[in-house]
Design a protein around this motif. Sequence first.
Motif, PDB file in Angstrom:
ATOM      1  N   VAL A  69      13.582   0.952  27.868  1.00  0.00           N
ATOM      2  CA  VAL A  69      12.912   0.174  26.808  1.00  0.00           C
ATOM      3  C   VAL A  69      13.803   0.094  25.567  1.00  0.00           C
ATOM      4  O   VAL A  69      13.978  -0.981  24.981  1.00  0.00           O
ATOM      5  CB  VAL A  69      11.547   0.818  26.463  1.00  0.00           C
ATOM      6  N   LEU A  70      14.407   1.222  25.196  1.00  0.00           N
ATOM      7  CA  LEU A  70      15.192   1.236  23.963  1.00  0.00           C
ATOM      8  C   LEU A  70      16.546   0.529  24.123  1.00  0.00           C
ATOM      9  O   LEU A  70      17.035  -0.085  23.179  1.00  0.00           O
ATOM     10  CB  LEU A  70      15.374   2.678  23.473  1.00  0.00           C
ATOM     11  N   ILE A  71      17.120   0.610  25.315  1.00  0.00           N
ATOM     12  CA  ILE A  71      18.366  -0.143  25.569  1.00  0.00           C
ATOM     13  C   ILE A  71      18.064  -1.636  25.441  1.00  0.00           C
ATOM     14  O   ILE A  71      18.815  -2.395  24.817  1.00  0.00           O
ATOM     15  CB  ILE A  71      18.934   0.180  26.973  1.00  0.00           C
ATOM     16  N   THR A  72      16.930  -2.043  26.012  1.00  0.00           N
ATOM     17  CA  THR A  72      16.535  -3.452  25.922  1.00  0.00           C
ATOM     18  C   THR A  72      16.363  -3.854  24.452  1.00  0.00           C
ATOM     19  O   THR A  72      16.849  -4.906  24.029  1.00  0.00           O
ATOM     20  CB  THR A  72      15.211  -3.684  26.692  1.00  0.00           C
ATOM     21  N   ALA A  73      15.687  -3.008  23.684  1.00  0.00           N
ATOM     22  CA  ALA A  73      15.477  -3.315  22.259  1.00  0.00           C
ATOM     23  C   ALA A  73      16.817  -3.432  21.524  1.00  0.00           C
ATOM     24  O   ALA A  73      17.026  -4.364  20.744  1.00  0.00           O
ATOM     25  CB  ALA A  73      14.631  -2.225  21.614  1.00  0.00           C
TER      26      ALA A  73
END
Lengths: 253, 224
Positions: A72-76
Amino acid sequence: MPQSSVLTISDELLRNRGAFVARIESGEATALTAKTLLITILLSGAIFGGVVGANRGGLQILYAAIKIPFVVLITAALVTPVFSTVRIAIDGKTDLRRDTLLILASLALGSLVLVALSPVVLLCMKLEMSYHNLALVTVFCCAIGGLAGVGVFLRGLKAREGTGKGWVFVAVAAAFLVVGAQASWTLRPYLLRPRTPDVVFVRALEGSFIESVETSLNSARGRYTRDYAPLPADVGPLRTRLSEPQTLGEARP
Amino acid sequence: MNLATLIILYACVGTGCAVVALVRGRASWSSGGDAGLLLLFWPLYGPFVIVRDREPDGRGAGDLQLAETLRLARRTPLAEILPDEAAIVRLSARVIEVSQNVSEIDRLLNDKAMSELAAEERQRELEAAGNARAAHIVSLRREQIARLRALRGRLLHELNEINELLAQLRVQAELIRLSGAPGHDSRELVSEIVFRVEGLSAVTDVLPDPSVSEERGGRGIDGL
């Protein structure tokens, strides 16, 4: 950070999204909000990951609990610059902090929805649902979480001044789809195939994300492309094979 | 470049961000692991901890460059209607001072003790515990924080408008440089900028007097 602040901000995100988005857009939301959203994503993702990993149990619970928040955070991290750049290209101005907060708020709400749906996944495991059906249930839960996040993002986009919001949304949604799918694909497995002998943190690349979805759908209908799937007893030869790139549909005698 | 190299590079940048934040006093391990979050998630958390440092000179938030714009405009036929150098310095100093005030308010509002949400939560807790007197004190604190936020909003609003007027002046100056003498609208624009900058101090005057609020708060507590 006071516990109450984290809980209050999360509470506002869940119960009063209009006010939350207005706070972001007015510039009132600050580092504390960003920190809270990051922690929300980390904790919620870890809980959902742990639940998904519980299908296999053991070390897989820890691995999945680590990997899902990171996906999720890599995507963000990759989509936020796209968002800001598209806004500059279309509207001529942007605010990196507000953009980051809006993306984080969308993903935090999606993550909280995933936590809320965790019992559904657990129930499916309890009912001894097959691996492929469980994979589809997990994808379905993620889709619902994603839609909740899209709702927050759209609300934030509407609250902003400027033109070409539709194009901004299309560009960001496309970036989310591509980056999110590839990030989750790269860091798989989360559920782990039942016949996989060893728990691995990251599996070798095989095919693309779209091909995998197609294969899962076919497998759920009972259509298999392999003549044979390895058993846990085949640990020796499999260890060698798992370290090599594999192709879907490859027959294993 | 393989994955290991990427991870090392990512960690190096993260470490750099965390060190900068710690050195500048923007983050600490004790205050909720700001530095730890920076180390791991610098692309997402960095803008909130590192970028804030650009604001005190008055150029970080709105790229406000009053002196530069007015001096640029003085090289055009607009010079005859622009304020003199001393006035430009005075106006510029006023804008920078107000920008610094906004940054200072931002810094204060980022403080845990100034969190409106935390205060609201605390007030609810105290009310639930039946401690009306303490809850009232917290509500007064919330009022003060709200006033600070309102002041920030008004100052930022004014600075943004001045910034837009300056951008307009830049365009107008270029147009006049190429087309001829300044018209009536140019004079109005310059007057508007000077008026807005000089009127910045009035923004703080129109807000309720803190002493009045404190007095009101004092009466409220005594009246409980």
